[in-house]
Design an enzyme around this catalytic site. Structure first.
Site, PDB file in Angstrom:
ATOM      1  N   LYS A   1       0.865  -1.189   0.000  1.00  0.00           N
ATOM      2  CA  LYS A   1       0.000   0.000   0.000  1.00  0.00           C
ATOM      3  C   LYS A   1       0.901   1.237   0.000  1.00  0.00           C
ATOM      4  O   LYS A   1       2.004   1.198   0.548  1.00  0.00           O
ATOM      5  CB  LYS A   1      -0.900   0.008   1.251  1.00  0.00           C
ATOM      6  CG  LYS A   1      -1.806  -1.222   1.379  1.00  0.00           C
ATOM      7  CD  LYS A   1      -2.963  -1.185   0.416  1.00  0.00           C
ATOM      8  CE  LYS A   1      -3.832  -2.409   0.593  1.00  0.00           C
ATOM      9  NZ  LYS A   1      -4.989  -2.457  -0.285  1.00  0.00           N
TER      10      LYS A   1
ATOM     11  N   HIS B   1      -7.377 -13.442  -7.364  1.00  0.00           N
ATOM     12  CA  HIS B   1      -7.979 -12.338  -6.606  1.00  0.00           C
ATOM     13  C   HIS B   1      -9.397 -12.164  -7.121  1.00  0.00           C
ATOM     14  O   HIS B   1      -9.626 -12.169  -8.324  1.00  0.00           O
ATOM     15  CB  HIS B   1      -7.161 -11.047  -6.758  1.00  0.00           C
ATOM     16  CG  HIS B   1      -7.563 -10.015  -5.746  1.00  0.00           C
ATOM     17  ND1 HIS B   1      -8.737  -9.306  -5.841  1.00  0.00           N
ATOM     18  CD2 HIS B   1      -6.973  -9.621  -4.594  1.00  0.00           C
ATOM     19  CE1 HIS B   1      -8.831  -8.504  -4.788  1.00  0.00           C
ATOM     20  NE2 HIS B   1      -7.786  -8.665  -4.019  1.00  0.00           N
TER      21      HIS B   1
HETATM   22  C1  CAP Z   1      -6.823  -5.804   1.324  1.00  0.00           C
HETATM   23  C2  CAP Z   1      -7.047  -5.672  -0.152  1.00  0.00           C
HETATM   24  C3  CAP Z   1      -7.611  -6.888  -0.793  1.00  0.00           C
HETATM   25  C4  CAP Z   1      -8.843  -7.358  -0.108  1.00  0.00           C
HETATM   26  C5  CAP Z   1      -9.810  -8.018  -1.073  1.00  0.00           C
HETATM   27  C6  CAP Z   1      -7.956  -4.490  -0.443  1.00  0.00           C
HETATM   28  O1  CAP Z   1      -6.208  -4.621   1.720  1.00  0.00           O
HETATM   29  O2  CAP Z   1      -5.840  -5.392  -0.821  1.00  0.00           O
HETATM   30  O3  CAP Z   1      -7.816  -6.558  -2.151  1.00  0.00           O
HETATM   31  O4  CAP Z   1      -8.377  -8.325   0.764  1.00  0.00           O
HETATM   32  O5  CAP Z   1     -10.845  -8.545  -0.332  1.00  0.00           O
HETATM   33  O6  CAP Z   1      -7.666  -3.883  -1.458  1.00  0.00           O
HETATM   34  O7  CAP Z   1      -8.858  -4.324   0.299  1.00  0.00           O
HETATM   35  P1  CAP Z   1      -6.288  -4.267   3.270  1.00  0.00           P
HETATM   36  P2  CAP Z   1     -11.059 -10.132  -0.226  1.00  0.00           P
HETATM   37  O8  CAP Z   1      -5.563  -5.379   3.984  1.00  0.00           O
HETATM   38  O9  CAP Z   1      -5.618  -2.942   3.418  1.00  0.00           O
HETATM   39  O10 CAP Z   1      -7.741  -4.242   3.601  1.00  0.00           O
HETATM   40  O11 CAP Z   1      -9.766 -10.655   0.316  1.00  0.00           O
HETATM   41  O12 CAP Z   1     -12.233 -10.286   0.692  1.00  0.00           O
HETATM   42  O13 CAP Z   1     -11.360 -10.585  -1.625  1.00  0.00           O
HETATM   43 MG    MG Z   2      -6.478  -5.274  -2.756  1.00  0.00          MG
END
Ligand code: CAP
Ligand code: MG
Length: 488
Positions: free
Chosen positions: A153, A273
């Site tokens: 990030k 993903h």
């Molecule tokens: C998590 C994440 C992932 C999510 C997707 C986001 O970041 O990079 O893409 O995990 O959701 O963009 O939110 P954070 P899932 O850790 O900062 O939340 O895993 O439920 O598909």
């Molecule tokens: Mg993400």
């Protein structure tokens, strides 16, 4: 009503030649459930809204069968002759049939595909995973714990060298697995090839410093397959085997992209993903299918790991039963459901290849999943106690897909999730949960590792934090700013 698609209690559906599906439906007022069910079966197999004069005896045999209807719960069971599906193990084709036009039928005001069941004769047609969590554990020498990972990030906006710097910080703090965030591709401020080159350098430096192997999951999703393969080839040419995974945005890039990578790179961890999945999986949606359905198809396609949700611990919507069921369906060789008893763990004695299969499996995955059998019994009891809506599914020839647990998690929540799913066979990736740490990314990685150690030692993290500064800072910070605080 198209009578020919209705055959209640038809025992043919259990002869290993049919994919079984259960739908939860709502019909428009004035419409009859049975009539609409027959239209659904027609539309999702070989028919249309009116019987045509060009049918033949054989084409009729390729029609779906409505074999059970529960008017009270608005549930419809439909069996599909699996020969109607494209030969050669094509997932997009199945979904085009059973999760395609029917969602657009005007007679329906609700249609959710709750679960599917694949007959054994069908499983042999599909790839299933080739590179699995077991292989990644062996590469990383990381056993009996979650694979500790992060998403870099900010989600987008770092240059290639800045991106690699943050990755280095996470790896040097003990983290094992770094992924591109799902939208990262070949942006002009972070060219894909430069990002790979810098990651190679930062990974090598972190491995020297920590004496631990590291893995990076590169998003190879692209506008066209040639570019996707070009990106994959570039990574393969630069990185050492085992040190990289290929991430595909499975929903937006599509199943053909997923299966192309699976078939071209069987010795690489295929990371699915699922960004965009919630448009059809959220339980409040009237049309779509569930997270367990998405996960089952991902495993059938041969995905090594798919995001399955944090079962309410993190920031994304997702019910416990959906997310835990999805994780178990991904991982276990057997998962009992509510409607079907199918036990592939006891191969028929006369089945000559059964012994070989069991022997092969014992050498690799099976040992890894030995303890999962105990867990499976735990879930078997859970499934029998809860009105678990899901089919049991045993994956005779389909290896395990690894749940990837992510979305709003932070070190403080790791133990909570492990205790909820009663398992450590998953990859967890924390984005803000690492990079928002007050002492920075490296400390965020250390806090994740310390939270994992605390769980492994059975020590309360608040107590463990007294001796572990990075975890202590994480608790203070995330209790105020993390998902937990939001949930209170
Ligand atoms: C998590 C994440 C992932 C999510 C997707 C986001 O970041 O990079 O893409 O995990 O959701 O963009 O939110 P954070 P899932 O850790 O900062 O939340 O895993 O439920 O598909
Ligand atoms: Mg993400």
């Amino acid at each position: 009503m198209q009578e020919k698609y209705i055959s209640l209690n038809d025992q043919r559906v259990y002869n290993d030649q049919y994919l079984l599906a259960v739908f939860e439906v709502g019909v428009q007022s004035g419409k009859d459930l049975m009539a609409v069910a027959s239209e659904m079966a027609a539309e999702s197999s070989n028919g249309s809204n009116i019987e045509v004069g060009t049918v033949t005896k054989f084409s009729d045999a390729m029609g779906a069968i409505v074999y059970r209807v529960d008017e009270e719960r608005n549930l419809i069971w439909i069996a599909y002759p699996w020969r109607i599906f494209d030969r050669g193990g094509n997932i997009q084709n199945i979904l085009t049939f059973i999760a395609g036009n029917i969602f657009g039928m005007a007679d329906l005001k609700k249609c959710r595909l709750l679960d599917v069941w694949f007959p054994n004769s069908m499983l042999d047609q599909y790839d299933g995973p080739s590179y699995t969590l077991t292989d990644m554990r062996e590469y990383l020498k990381a056993y009996n714990m979650p694979i500790i990972g992060t998403i870099i990030k900010p989600k987008i906006g770092l240059t290639a060298s800045e991106y690699a710097e943050v990755s280095y910080d996470f790896w040097s703090g003990g983290g094992m697995f770094v992924k591109n965030d799902e939208p990262q591709a070949n942006q002009d401020f972070c060219p894909f090839d430069k990002m790979v080159d810098y990651i190679k350098e930062s990974m090598e430096e972190a491995e020297r410093e920590t004496n631990q192997r590291k893995v990076h999951s590169f998003n190879v999703s692209a506008a066209d397959f040639d570019t996707m393969i070009e990106r994959a080839e570039y990574v393969k040419g630069k990185m050492k085997p085992g040190s990289y995974a290929f991430l595909v945005d499975g929903v937006t890039a599509g199943w053909t992209a997923v299966q192309t990578i699976r078939r071209r790179y069987p010795d690489v961890f295929l990371h699915f993903h699922r960004a965009g999945h919630a448009a059809f999986t959220r339980s409040e949606n009237s049309f779509g299918y569930t997270v367990p359905v998405l996960t089952k198809f991902a495993r059938l396609a041969g995905v090594s790991g798919i995001h399955t949700g944090t079962a309410g611990v993190g920031k994304m919507a997702g019910t416990d039963i959906d997310d835990i069921t999805a994780a178990k369906l991904a991982l276990l060789y057997e998962y009992d459901g509510f409607f079907f008893e199918q036990d592939w763990l006891k191969f028929p004695k006369q089945n000559s290849d059964a012994g070989k299969y069991i022997k092969d499996s014992k050498e690799k995955d099976w040992q890894e999943n030995k303890e999962l059998e105990q867990l499976n019994n735990f879930y078997k009891n859970l499934a029998s106690k809860k009105t678990n809506k899901y089919f049991n599914q045993n994956w005779r020839k389909i290896r395990s897909t690894c749940p990837i647990i992510s979305g709003g998690l932070n070190p403080v929540l790791l133990g909570e999730f492990i205790n909820k799913i009663k398992d450590v066979d998953f990859i967890t990736t924390m984005g803000a949960g690492v990079h928002a740490h007050p002492l920075g990314t490296k400390a965020g990685a250390k806090a994740m590792m310390q939270a994992c150690e605390a769980w492994q030692k059975g020590i309360d993290i608040y107590k463990y934090a007294k001796e572990n500064t990075e975890l202590d800072y994480a608790i203070q910070f995330y209790d105020k700013h993390g998902t937990q605080a939001k949930r209170k």
